[in-house]
Motif scaffolding. Structure first.
Motif, PDB file in Angstrom:
ATOM      1  N   SER A  54       0.822  -1.210   0.000  1.00  0.00           N
ATOM      2  CA  SER A  54       0.000   0.000   0.000  1.00  0.00           C
ATOM      3  C   SER A  54       0.856   1.260   0.000  1.00  0.00           C
ATOM      4  N   LYS A  55       2.146   1.126   0.314  1.00  0.00           N
ATOM      5  CA  LYS A  55       3.033   2.289   0.304  1.00  0.00           C
ATOM      6  C   LYS A  55       3.134   2.887  -1.097  1.00  0.00           C
ATOM      7  N   PHE A  56       3.025   2.045  -2.115  1.00  0.00           N
ATOM      8  CA  PHE A  56       3.081   2.545  -3.485  1.00  0.00           C
ATOM      9  C   PHE A  56       1.850   3.389  -3.805  1.00  0.00           C
ATOM     10  N   LEU A  57       0.708   2.976  -3.264  1.00  0.00           N
ATOM     11  CA  LEU A  57      -0.509   3.759  -3.474  1.00  0.00           C
ATOM     12  C   LEU A  57      -0.421   5.096  -2.758  1.00  0.00           C
ATOM     13  N   ASP A  58       0.208   5.098  -1.586  1.00  0.00           N
ATOM     14  CA  ASP A  58       0.412   6.358  -0.869  1.00  0.00           C
ATOM     15  C   ASP A  58       1.356   7.265  -1.655  1.00  0.00           C
ATOM     16  N   LEU A  59       2.405   6.676  -2.218  1.00  0.00           N
ATOM     17  CA  LEU A  59       3.364   7.459  -2.999  1.00  0.00           C
ATOM     18  C   LEU A  59       2.719   8.047  -4.245  1.00  0.00           C
ATOM     19  N   GLN A  60       1.752   7.327  -4.807  1.00  0.00           N
ATOM     20  CA  GLN A  60       1.098   7.813  -6.024  1.00  0.00           C
ATOM     21  C   GLN A  60       0.282   9.090  -5.795  1.00  0.00           C
ATOM     22  N   LYS A  61       0.100   9.477  -4.556  1.00  0.00           N
ATOM     23  CA  LYS A  61      -0.553  10.760  -4.285  1.00  0.00           C
ATOM     24  C   LYS A  61       0.282  11.914  -4.838  1.00  0.00           C
ATOM     25  N   LYS A  62       1.576  11.655  -5.062  1.00  0.00           N
ATOM     26  CA  LYS A  62       2.471  12.655  -5.627  1.00  0.00           C
ATOM     27  C   LYS A  62       2.670  12.478  -7.131  1.00  0.00           C
ATOM     28  N   ALA A  63       2.035  11.447  -7.703  1.00  0.00           N
ATOM     29  CA  ALA A  63       2.215  11.171  -9.132  1.00  0.00           C
ATOM     30  C   ALA A  63       1.526  12.224  -9.981  1.00  0.00           C
ATOM     31  N   ILE A  64       2.061  12.453 -11.159  1.00  0.00           N
ATOM     32  CA  ILE A  64       1.517  13.502 -12.022  1.00  0.00           C
ATOM     33  C   ILE A  64       0.108  13.161 -12.475  1.00  0.00           C
ATOM     34  N   TRP A  65      -0.198  11.869 -12.653  1.00  0.00           N
ATOM     35  CA  TRP A  65      -1.569  11.517 -13.062  1.00  0.00           C
ATOM     36  C   TRP A  65      -2.570  11.804 -11.938  1.00  0.00           C
ATOM     37  N   LYS A  66      -2.140  11.675 -10.687  1.00  0.00           N
ATOM     38  CA  LYS A  66      -3.012  12.008  -9.562  1.00  0.00           C
ATOM     39  C   LYS A  66      -3.264  13.507  -9.522  1.00  0.00           C
ATOM     40  N   PHE A  67      -2.236  14.289  -9.841  1.00  0.00           N
ATOM     41  CA  PHE A  67      -2.364  15.746  -9.872  1.00  0.00           C
ATOM     42  C   PHE A  67      -3.416  16.154 -10.902  1.00  0.00           C
TER      43      PHE A  67
END
Length: 702
Positions: A316-329
């Motif tokens: 789940s740490k990867f999902l937390d990190l994806q909060k900073k991903a450009i697609w999430k932005f």
């Protein structure tokens, strides 16, 4: 009887486990062998066997060896190359024109790091790259097809009833290949993203589908309305080609080159679109994992590793990190989002994870291709999926996506590995990419909203023969960084002057990330200056700009954007301080090789060996990190007896790399030495020697 059954079951389970472990080991070994460094490729793209057994000690060498060194000779393992690959220049280069693209070379004379562009002759291109010319993908049995989003009908010309394979499992990056189960009836068609149809064992066709979902569009619009009620949609496409340098893109894609440098400046596109070529982009290293976190997350690889702490890709740490991903932005600003990646290995998942939090993911198709067509994204060969090259399906899926959501803001990250090999598969991209660009611009030419299309690479590709030519360093370290945008948006952003200026400036991967965030706000009355300055503080470097908004300063240096010296294209040859212990080892070994070179190439029986020597000039140029071989050029001039001056050039890299790669020059012609320095076995090979005052081909000391 029960005991026999139990034993049988246990044996079966053991055999299954062994097969599973062997399969996974093979996948991991393949991934390890091919991942990003290309150190096991020969020039023809095939894997090279360790040829260290073909070497023997030259104990009877008339010139001897330096202490702690092993002088090497071998039978010829490759054709004797000409000096086109051997003579590098340590002079400060005058990059007076753009030898690759069509940029007017009009940058500021005060620019600290000037753009680089080298020319290669046709003979050199053939020698260095030696690409194959692949034909159009062919199949044995033709077919007729009627394909829509709701139905598909296949008629095989051989009269056979087609068999079908569809797959509806969750889309996940990496993982094992998908084994197809062929069926006479096509099931669950409306829910699958791809269909494979088989008319014969050698005639299997593929079709891909981006499935429009109204709830996705409605949810995106709801998020968008929180920021503005704009009805003119923006499409941002981040199209990444792995391992394609700026130079290799222009060499390998003649149709695309003409379109970008000529056709866009003519009607019907010239009135509505602009093309930009950022010729001075920098990279931190020659690996996807070093580059893509900076583009996709605005973070260094070490920053992502500190957060993930060696977690497995399903954590789940990867999902937390994806909060900073450009697609999430983009998603939070009301964009419909999409990611397509043709990787079957667990490589990008090392920092992105397996589950990608976007509206549409397209990746399972290539895992099925591994089983059906026998290729993966690191194969050094043409990758045909039926009658089409595999990269075609990335373009097709993306085209469907932008049309399905034509009235919505949308973001797509498409990562292709078509250039991630050395045989010439990259050339097959030219036609399909050209057609994708034409159809996309035609679509947006009809007032279907605004468009920003970035065509990038993470880094170039390493070719063994180019390791002996300084141009190879620049060619692989300057990634393709192109951009197309519509002029109305360009005008509203007042970005034209800034973009034209930044084409020549030292561009970082963090700049690209910030530029994407900046442009994401365009449908919402643009990003406020105050918020823009806050975003800039989130990066691990103090010098970061949006290429749409700010001019990159002339004095920017590699260290300002976290580009290490070995990867920095701004640097020139550095002076070797010959008083140091390591430098003395380097020079002593090069003198020893010079003695051997003269003995091998002497043009008269009366030629003498080097008796005395005094260093006049000693320069070096580092091109690789220690983990990738520590490649370093040395250019040394020394005075010998009778006031003769010898100019010698050599390359040093790790002995381990030499054995893996098999790319060293023939040692009968270009002698080499293994020596120990900095707790590492290193290999030095002389690549050029000339004696001042002699004719070019005269190698003789009197």
């Amino acid at each position: 009887m029960k005991l026999e059954v139990i034993v049988t079951v246990i044996v079966a389970l053991c055999l299954y486990s062994l097969v599973y472990i062997a399969y996974n080991y093979n996948i991991k070994e393949s991934q390890s062998a091919y991942e990003d460094n290309f150190l096991n490729y020969s020039n023809d793209g095939s894997a090279v066997k360790d040829d260290s057994n073909s070497y023997s000690d030259s104990k009877n060498s008339p010139n001897g060896s330096s202490p702690g060194s092993t002088s090497l000779s071998s039978s010829e393992t490759q054709n004797n190359p000409t000096d086109i690959s051997l003579i590098f220049s340590s002079e400060n280069h005058k990059f007076s024109s753009d030898e690759y693209g069509a940029l007017p070379w009009t940058f500021s004379p005060d620019l600290h790091c000037k753009p680089k562009s080298f020319n290669f002759t046709d003979i050199e291109i053939q020698y260095f790259w030696n690409y194959k010319n692949y034909d159009k993908c062919k199949v044995d049995v033709l077919y007729e097809a009627e394909v829509t989003q709701s139905t598909i009908s296949i008629k095989c010309d051989n009269g056979a009833s087609p068999e079908y394979f569809t797959d509806t499992r969750p889309e996940r990056l990496g993982g094992l290949k998908i084994i197809p189960k062929w069926q006479k009836e096509l099931k669950d068609y409306p829910n699958t993203q791809y269909v494979m149809a088989k008319c014969s064992s050698n005639s299997i066709y593929s079709f891909v589908f981006n499935r429009y979902k109204k709830n996705i569009e409605d949810n995106a619009k709801t998020r968008s309305l929180k920021y503005s009620n704009s009805t003119r949609p923006l499409t941002v496409i981040l199209l990444v080609f792995d391992s394609v340098s700026r130079g290799n893109a222009y060499r390998s894609w003649p149709k695309v080159k003409d379109f970008l440098t000529k056709n866009i400046t003519q009607k019907p596109f010239s009135e509505n679109f602009s093309f930009y070529d950022f010729a001075n982009a920098a990279i931190p290293d020659m690996h996807t994992l070093d580059n893509m976190p900076q583009i996709l997350y605005g973070m260094t690889l070490s920053q992502t590793e500190a957060i993930l702490k060696s977690s497995v890709p399903t954590s789940s740490k990867f999902l937390d990190l994806q909060k900073k991903a450009i697609w999430k932005f983009f998603s939070e600003l009301g964009y419909v989002t999409m990611v397509a990646h043709d990787d079957v290995f667990d490589y990008l998942p090392k920092f992105a994870g397996k589950e990608i939090l976007v509206d549409h993911v397209f990746t399972n198709f290539w895992k099925a291709c591994l089983a059906v067509y026998g290729f993966h994204n690191h194969n050094a060969k043409q990758r045909c999926a039926g009658d089409k090259d595999s990269h075609y399906f990335s373009f097709d899926y993306t085209s469907q996506f932008i049309r399905n959501y034509s009235k919505s803001n949308k973001f797509a990250y498409v990562h292709s590995n078509a250039g991630h090999e050395t045989s010439g598969n990259i050339k097959t991209v030219d036609k399909d990419l050209y057609e994708f660009l034409v159809s996309t611009l035609e679509f947006y030419n009809k007032n279907n909203g605004d468009l920003v299309l970035m065509i990038l690479s993470d880094h170039g590709i390493y070719f063994p023969r180019l390791q002996y030519d300084i141009r190879g360093f620049y060619d692989t370290r300057i990634p393709m960084t192109f951009m197309i945008m519509n002029k109305e948006m360009e005008k509203n952003l007042k970005a034209k002057e800034v973009l034209e200026y930044n084409q020549y400036q030292l561009l970082s991967r963090f700049d690209i990330n910030l530029a994407l965030k900046d442009v994401a706000y365009y449908p919402h009355k643009n990003l406020a200056e105050e918020d823009y300055e806050k975003f800039k503080k989130d990066y691990p470097v103090s010098d970061v700009v949006s290429i749409f908004r700010e001019k990159i300063k002339n004095e920017r240096k590699c260290e300002d954007i976290k580009v290490p010296n070995f990867s920095c294209t701004c640097k020139n040859f550095e002076e070797v301080f010959i008083s140091g212990s390591n430098e003395k080892i380097i020079i002593e070994n090069l003198i020893s090789l010079a003695k051997q070179y003269i003995e091998i190439h002497k043009t008269s029986g009366d030629c003498k060996s080097i008796e005395t020597w005094k260093i006049k000039k000693a320069l070096k140029f580092e091109t690789m990190s220690l983990k990738d071989g520590r490649d370093t050029f040395y250019d040394i001039s020394f005075e010998v007896q009778n006031n003769k001056v010898i100019n010698a050039k050599a390359i040093v890299y790790t002995d381990e790399k030499k054995n893996k790669e098999g790319s060293k020059l023939p040692t009968k012609t270009y002698p080499g030495i293994v020596f120990y320095m900095e707790k590492t076995n290193l290999y030095m090979q002389i690549s050029h020697l000339e004696i001042e005052g002699n004719n070019k081909d005269e190698i003789c000391l009197e």
